[in-house]
Design a protein around this motif. Structure first.
Motif, mmCIF file in Angstrom:
data_model
loop_
_atom_site.group_PDB
_atom_site.id
_atom_site.type_symbol
_atom_site.label_atom_id
_atom_site.label_comp_id
_atom_site.label_asym_id
_atom_site.label_seq_id
_atom_site.Cartn_x
_atom_site.Cartn_y
_atom_site.Cartn_z
ATOM 1 N N ASP A 203 0.844 -1.196 0.000
ATOM 2 C CA ASP A 203 0.000 0.000 0.000
ATOM 3 C C ASP A 203 0.878 1.243 0.000
ATOM 4 O O ASP A 203 2.113 1.162 0.029
ATOM 5 C CB ASP A 203 -0.966 -0.001 1.189
ATOM 6 C CG ASP A 203 -0.252 -0.116 2.524
ATOM 7 O OD1 ASP A 203 1.001 -0.158 2.529
ATOM 8 O OD2 ASP A 203 -0.923 -0.162 3.578
ATOM 9 N N MET A 204 0.236 2.402 -0.021
ATOM 10 C CA MET A 204 0.967 3.666 -0.057
ATOM 11 C C MET A 204 1.478 4.024 1.339
ATOM 12 O O MET A 204 0.782 3.829 2.336
ATOM 13 C CB MET A 204 0.069 4.792 -0.573
ATOM 14 C CG MET A 204 -0.369 4.615 -2.016
ATOM 15 S SD MET A 204 1.009 4.525 -3.187
ATOM 16 C CE MET A 204 1.743 6.147 -2.986
ATOM 17 N N HIS A 205 2.698 4.546 1.365
ATOM 18 C CA HIS A 205 3.321 4.982 2.617
ATOM 19 C C HIS A 205 3.572 6.484 2.521
ATOM 20 O O HIS A 205 4.308 6.957 1.640
ATOM 21 C CB HIS A 205 4.639 4.232 2.831
ATOM 22 C CG HIS A 205 5.388 4.669 4.046
ATOM 23 N ND1 HIS A 205 4.925 4.450 5.328
ATOM 24 C CD2 HIS A 205 6.574 5.325 4.174
ATOM 25 C CE1 HIS A 205 5.789 4.940 6.188
ATOM 26 N NE2 HIS A 205 6.796 5.477 5.518
ATOM 27 N N ARG A 206 2.920 7.247 3.404
ATOM 28 C CA ARG A 206 3.040 8.701 3.451
ATOM 29 C C ARG A 206 2.658 9.344 2.116
ATOM 30 O O ARG A 206 3.196 10.380 1.732
ATOM 31 C CB ARG A 206 4.453 9.114 3.849
ATOM 32 C CG ARG A 206 4.811 8.701 5.263
ATOM 33 C CD ARG A 206 6.208 9.140 5.639
ATOM 34 N NE ARG A 206 6.532 8.748 7.007
ATOM 35 C CZ ARG A 206 7.721 8.943 7.583
ATOM 36 N NH1 ARG A 206 8.710 9.538 6.885
ATOM 37 N NH2 ARG A 206 7.947 8.563 8.828
ATOM 38 N N ASN A 207 1.776 8.705 1.411
ATOM 39 C CA ASN A 207 1.164 9.246 0.192
ATOM 40 C C ASN A 207 2.142 9.490 -0.948
ATOM 41 O O ASN A 207 1.783 10.122 -1.943
ATOM 42 C CB ASN A 207 0.430 10.560 0.487
ATOM 43 C CG ASN A 207 -0.727 10.357 1.451
ATOM 44 O OD1 ASN A 207 -1.409 9.327 1.416
ATOM 45 N ND2 ASN A 207 -0.959 11.339 2.317
ATOM 46 N N ASN A 208 3.367 8.992 -0.839
ATOM 47 C CA ASN A 208 4.306 9.213 -1.943
ATOM 48 C C ASN A 208 5.177 8.008 -2.261
ATOM 49 O O ASN A 208 5.917 8.032 -3.244
ATOM 50 C CB ASN A 208 5.212 10.419 -1.647
ATOM 51 C CG ASN A 208 6.006 10.230 -0.360
ATOM 52 O OD1 ASN A 208 5.862 9.230 0.338
ATOM 53 N ND2 ASN A 208 6.842 11.202 -0.043
ATOM 54 N N GLY A 212 5.958 -2.191 0.000
ATOM 55 C CA GLY A 212 5.586 -3.565 0.294
ATOM 56 C C GLY A 212 6.024 -3.936 1.698
ATOM 57 O O GLY A 212 7.024 -3.421 2.212
ATOM 58 N N TYR A 213 5.288 -4.839 2.322
ATOM 59 C CA TYR A 213 5.578 -5.215 3.711
ATOM 60 C C TYR A 213 5.449 -6.729 3.846
ATOM 61 O O TYR A 213 4.412 -7.313 3.493
ATOM 62 C CB TYR A 213 4.611 -4.520 4.662
ATOM 63 C CG TYR A 213 4.814 -4.882 6.112
ATOM 64 C CD1 TYR A 213 5.924 -4.420 6.812
ATOM 65 C CD2 TYR A 213 3.898 -5.683 6.781
ATOM 66 C CE1 TYR A 213 6.114 -4.744 8.142
ATOM 67 C CE2 TYR A 213 4.084 -6.012 8.117
ATOM 68 C CZ TYR A 213 5.196 -5.545 8.796
ATOM 69 O OH TYR A 213 5.380 -5.872 10.119
ATOM 70 N N ILE A 214 6.503 -7.381 4.310
ATOM 71 C CA ILE A 214 6.485 -8.820 4.571
ATOM 72 C C ILE A 214 6.061 -9.016 6.016
ATOM 73 O O ILE A 214 6.819 -8.739 6.947
ATOM 74 C CB ILE A 214 7.859 -9.449 4.300
ATOM 75 C CG1 ILE A 214 8.243 -9.246 2.829
ATOM 76 C CG2 ILE A 214 7.843 -10.935 4.637
ATOM 77 C CD1 ILE A 214 9.624 -9.765 2.480
ATOM 78 N N ASN A 244 4.425 -2.355 -9.251
ATOM 79 C CA ASN A 244 5.075 -1.031 -9.165
ATOM 80 C C ASN A 244 5.425 -0.620 -7.737
ATOM 81 O O ASN A 244 5.265 0.546 -7.356
ATOM 82 C CB ASN A 244 4.186 0.046 -9.793
ATOM 83 C CG ASN A 244 3.907 -0.208 -11.265
ATOM 84 O OD1 ASN A 244 4.794 -0.631 -12.005
ATOM 85 N ND2 ASN A 244 2.675 0.028 -11.691
ATOM 86 N N ALA A 245 5.925 -1.547 -6.951
ATOM 87 C CA ALA A 245 6.377 -1.214 -5.597
ATOM 88 C C ALA A 245 7.688 -0.444 -5.663
ATOM 89 O O ALA A 245 8.533 -0.682 -6.537
ATOM 90 C CB ALA A 245 6.545 -2.477 -4.770
ATOM 91 N N ASP A 246 7.857 0.480 -4.728
ATOM 92 C CA ASP A 246 9.091 1.266 -4.640
ATOM 93 C C ASP A 246 10.095 0.670 -3.658
ATOM 94 O O ASP A 246 11.305 0.803 -3.839
ATOM 95 C CB ASP A 246 8.768 2.703 -4.203
ATOM 96 C CG ASP A 246 7.920 3.432 -5.240
ATOM 97 O OD1 ASP A 246 8.252 3.347 -6.439
ATOM 98 O OD2 ASP A 246 6.923 4.060 -4.856
#
Length: 292
Positions: A203-208, A212-214, A244-246
């Motif tokens: 999901d989005m983290h801090r809107n920018n 991804g989170y394991i 499209n994960a950063d």
């Protein structure tokens, strides 16, 4: 009378001698009257004053540098330029030192940025290199990595993960991750039996930043040291890259050395230490993998 005349003669001779001595001393002090002699006299005085000035400047510069000059040799007029350059040297040296310090800082920043870019680029490279280096033993055992399919697989996932976790999760926690991100849940299967599982989210983290989170990873203890956990993580990261994960983050116990080795081999770096993060009081390490 003759005696008086002799005394007068002696007085006259003495006065003449005194007058000649005064004239000599006056000539020694006064400059010569002719033009050539006057010019020569002025040049000699000027050279003498310049030599004295240079000698004083040399002494001052030596005292400034913390040294003393005890030599009695005369100073050459050609030393004027080096002394002037030496007087101007401190400002130039200061400017050179500042420029060297700035260049060192810029070089250090460039190296840090380059190393950070290497870390970010190495995330995908580590995953690709791991895909190429998977041992043939794993394929011969026919250990498959499959996607989550239905609620019927939930009990097997919970059974595997609850053995290794330091704190219990309710079924609602599993459902939160798996039902919201079913494409990021994978299982390792051997002869129809679930021997490993990974649960993630994206999901989005801090809107920018798309992060991804394991959340959970577990492998049956009978099948460990066969890179099954690494294959599960690699499969999940591949799915995050397709979406499209950063970046990818996770937490693990600071005492869990096998897990730390597994993630660091895949390119994760230690980002932060979380004190007393788990219910049992053990600290956690947050690991991060940059994908872009």
């Amino acid at each position: 009378m003759s005696q008086l005349a002799e005394e007068n003669l002696q007085n006259i001779n003495c006065s003449q001698k005194n007058a000649s001595m005064k004239n000599k001393s006056k000539k020694a002090k006064d400059p010569p009257e002719t033009n050539d002699e006057t010019k020569k006299w002025n040049e000699d005085k000027l050279s003498e004053a310049l030599v004295n000035t240079l000698h004083i400047n040399n002494l001052n510069s030596n005292l400034t540098n913390g040294t003393s000059d005890h030599s009695k040799d005369s100073v050459n007029v050609l030393n004027v330029e080096p002394i002037i350059a030496q007087d101007a040297a401190p400002s130039e040296v200061k400017m050179n030192v500042n420029s060297v310090q700035c260049s060192d800082v810029n070089t250090r920043q460039r190296h840090e940025n380059a190393s950070l870019n290497k870390v970010r680029c190495s995330g995908v490279d580590e995953i690709e290199s791991f895909e190429k280096s998977s041992s043939p033993q794993e394929h011969s055992e026919k250990i498959e990595i499959i996607s989550y399919e239905s609620e019927l697989q939930m009990p097997e996932i919970m059974r595997l993960i609850q053995k290794d976790l330091s704190e219990p999760y309710s079924i609602y926690t599993y459902r939160y991750f798996i039902h919201n991100w079913p494409k990021l849940c994978f299982l390792a299967s051997h002869e129809g039996k679930c021997i490993g599982a990974i649960v993630c989210k994206l999901d989005m983290h801090r809107n920018n930043v798309k992060r991804g989170y394991i959340a959970m990873l577990a492998v049956d203890e009978k099948y460990r040291k066969r890179k099954i956990g690494s294959r599960l993580v690699q499969k999940a990261i591949r799915a995050m890259i397709d979406d499209n994960a950063d970046e990818v983050v996770l937490e693990t116990e600071i005492t869990n050395k096998p897990a730390l080795k597994l993630y660091e081999n895949l390119g994760f770096v230690r980002d932060k230490r979380l004190f007393r993060y788990y219910l049992n009081g053990v600290d956690a390490l947050r690991l991060k993998l940059w994908l872009r």
